[in-house]
Scaffold this active site. Structure first.
Site, short mmCIF file in Angstrom:
data_model
loop_
_atom_site.label_atom_id
_atom_site.label_comp_id
_atom_site.label_asym_id
_atom_site.label_seq_id
_atom_site.Cartn_x
_atom_site.Cartn_y
_atom_site.Cartn_z
N GLU A 166 -9.17 -10.20 5.51
CA GLU A 166 -8.59 -10.48 4.20
C GLU A 166 -8.58 -9.19 3.40
OE1 GLU A 166 -11.53 -12.75 4.56
OE2 GLU A 166 -10.37 -14.47 5.30
N TYR A 195 -3.65 -1.26 7.75
CA TYR A 195 -3.59 -2.41 8.67
C TYR A 195 -2.18 -2.57 9.25
CZ TYR A 195 -7.92 -3.36 6.11
OH TYR A 195 -9.16 -3.23 5.53
C1 LIG Z 1 -8.52 1.93 3.22
C2 LIG Z 1 -9.34 3.11 3.71
C3 LIG Z 1 -10.52 2.60 4.56
C4 LIG Z 1 -8.44 4.02 4.59
O1 LIG Z 1 -9.28 5.01 5.16
P1 LIG Z 1 -8.74 6.45 5.62
O2 LIG Z 1 -9.78 7.02 6.52
O3 LIG Z 1 -8.35 7.26 4.44
O4 LIG Z 1 -7.42 6.04 6.44
P2 LIG Z 1 -6.66 6.89 7.57
O5 LIG Z 1 -6.73 8.34 7.26
O6 LIG Z 1 -7.13 6.44 8.91
O7 LIG Z 1 -5.16 6.40 7.32
C5 LIG Z 1 -4.45 5.68 8.32
C6 LIG Z 1 -3.15 5.18 7.71
O8 LIG Z 1 -3.40 4.24 6.66
C7 LIG Z 1 -2.41 4.38 5.63
N1 LIG Z 1 -3.05 4.87 4.41
C8 LIG Z 1 -4.34 5.29 4.25
N2 LIG Z 1 -4.56 5.64 2.97
C9 LIG Z 1 -3.41 5.41 2.30
C10 LIG Z 1 -3.00 5.59 0.94
N3 LIG Z 1 -3.86 6.06 0.00
N4 LIG Z 1 -1.73 5.27 0.60
C11 LIG Z 1 -0.87 4.79 1.52
N5 LIG Z 1 -1.17 4.63 2.85
C12 LIG Z 1 -2.43 4.94 3.21
C13 LIG Z 1 -1.42 5.41 6.16
O9 LIG Z 1 -0.46 4.71 6.94
C14 LIG Z 1 -2.32 6.27 7.05
O10 LIG Z 1 -1.61 6.99 8.02
P3 LIG Z 1 -1.07 8.49 7.65
O11 LIG Z 1 -2.21 9.23 6.99
O12 LIG Z 1 -0.69 9.03 8.99
O13 LIG Z 1 0.08 8.27 6.71
C15 LIG Z 1 -9.87 4.00 2.53
O14 LIG Z 1 -8.79 4.26 1.64
C16 LIG Z 1 -11.00 3.37 1.74
O15 LIG Z 1 -12.17 3.54 2.08
N6 LIG Z 1 -10.68 2.64 0.65
C17 LIG Z 1 -11.70 2.02 -0.20
C18 LIG Z 1 -12.34 0.85 0.50
C19 LIG Z 1 -11.33 -0.25 0.84
O16 LIG Z 1 -10.46 -0.59 0.05
N7 LIG Z 1 -11.47 -0.82 2.06
C20 LIG Z 1 -10.61 -1.89 2.55
C21 LIG Z 1 -11.19 -3.22 2.23
S1 LIG Z 1 -10.13 -4.54 2.78
#
Ligand SMILES: CC(C)(COP(=O)(O)OP(=O)(O)OC[C@H]1O[C@@H](n2cnc3c(N)ncnc32)[C@H](O)[C@@H]1OP(=O)(O)O)[C@@H](O)C(=O)NCCC(=O)NCCS
Length: 159
Positions: free
Chosen positions: A118, A130
């Site tokens: 979710e 995702y």
């Molecule tokens: C969501 C989260 C875990 C992503 O982690 P991350 O290590 O930065 O993600 P990645 O570098 O593996 O990104 C993979 C893909 O996700 C998408 N993505 C990640 N961050 C994004 C952003 N800020 N905006 C848009 N797309 C994004 C992109 O498609 C990205 O691929 P790309 O970099 O080649 O474009 C991170 O932003 C986070 O910790 N957020 C706060 C906690 C949270 O909200 N967790 C989810 C709870 S449901």
């Protein structure tokens, strides 16, 4: 410039241990308006059915740096992702994607066929992560996050 984590050997995974709590609590606080408490994380760590995987990078002195974590349950044939976060300074390097793939692989090795989660409707970075992995929306839980009255999007992936 920091290495992208798809560089060979750049990232490792291991299960979280009690001594990782401080760092995980820090990352959690940096990631969420309503972070999981230290107590809740500690309890999760004690549940036999819960899995908490850390993404680790080694610095020049080969010391571990925890970059992020994923929490998931394996229930029958389903990997249920409960929580994932990447440290603010390590974002957009592929850590989140790598953690998700590791959770899927771990579940699949133990018989999982689907992964579910979710996510807040407003959480664009997470939803994009995702979607990039192939998850599709299969439902909505209205007002699931009661503090803000925000809907949860339910997503599913065949692993
Ligand atoms: C969501 C989260 C875990 C992503 O982690 P991350 O290590 O930065 O993600 P990645 O570098 O593996 O990104 C993979 C893909 O996700 C998408 N993505 C990640 N961050 C994004 C952003 N800020 N905006 C848009 N797309 C994004 C992109 O498609 C990205 O691929 P790309 O970099 O080649 O474009 C991170 O932003 C986070 O910790 N957020 C706060 C906690 C949270 O909200 N967790 C989810 C709870 S449901």
């Amino acid at each position: 410039m920091r290495r992208p984590i798809d560089a060979p050997g750049a990232i490792e995974f291991r299960r979280m241990r009690p001594e990782d709590l401080d760092r995980v609590v820090d990352i959690e606080r940096g990631g969420f308006r309503h972070p999981w408490s230290r107590d809740l994380l500690a309890r999760e760590l004690g549940h036999a059915w819960s899995n908490i995987l850390l993404a680790i990078e080694r610095d020049a002195a080969l010391q571990e740096q925890v970059l992020g974590y994923v929490v998931f349950w394996l229930v029958h044939d389903e990997v249920h992702i409960l929580n994932i976060a990447t440290a603010v300074e390590a974002r957009r390097r592929g850590v989140g994607r790598a953690l998700m793939l590791e959770a899927h692989a771990s579940g699949k090795a133990r018989g999982a066929t689907v992964a579910t989660l979710e996510v807040r409707r407003s959480n664009v970075p997470a939803i994009e992560l995702y979607r990039s992995l192939g998850y599709r929306q299969v439902g909505v839980r209205p007002n699931y996050y009661q503090e803000e009255g925000e809907d949860a999007i339910v997503m599913l992936l065949e692993v």
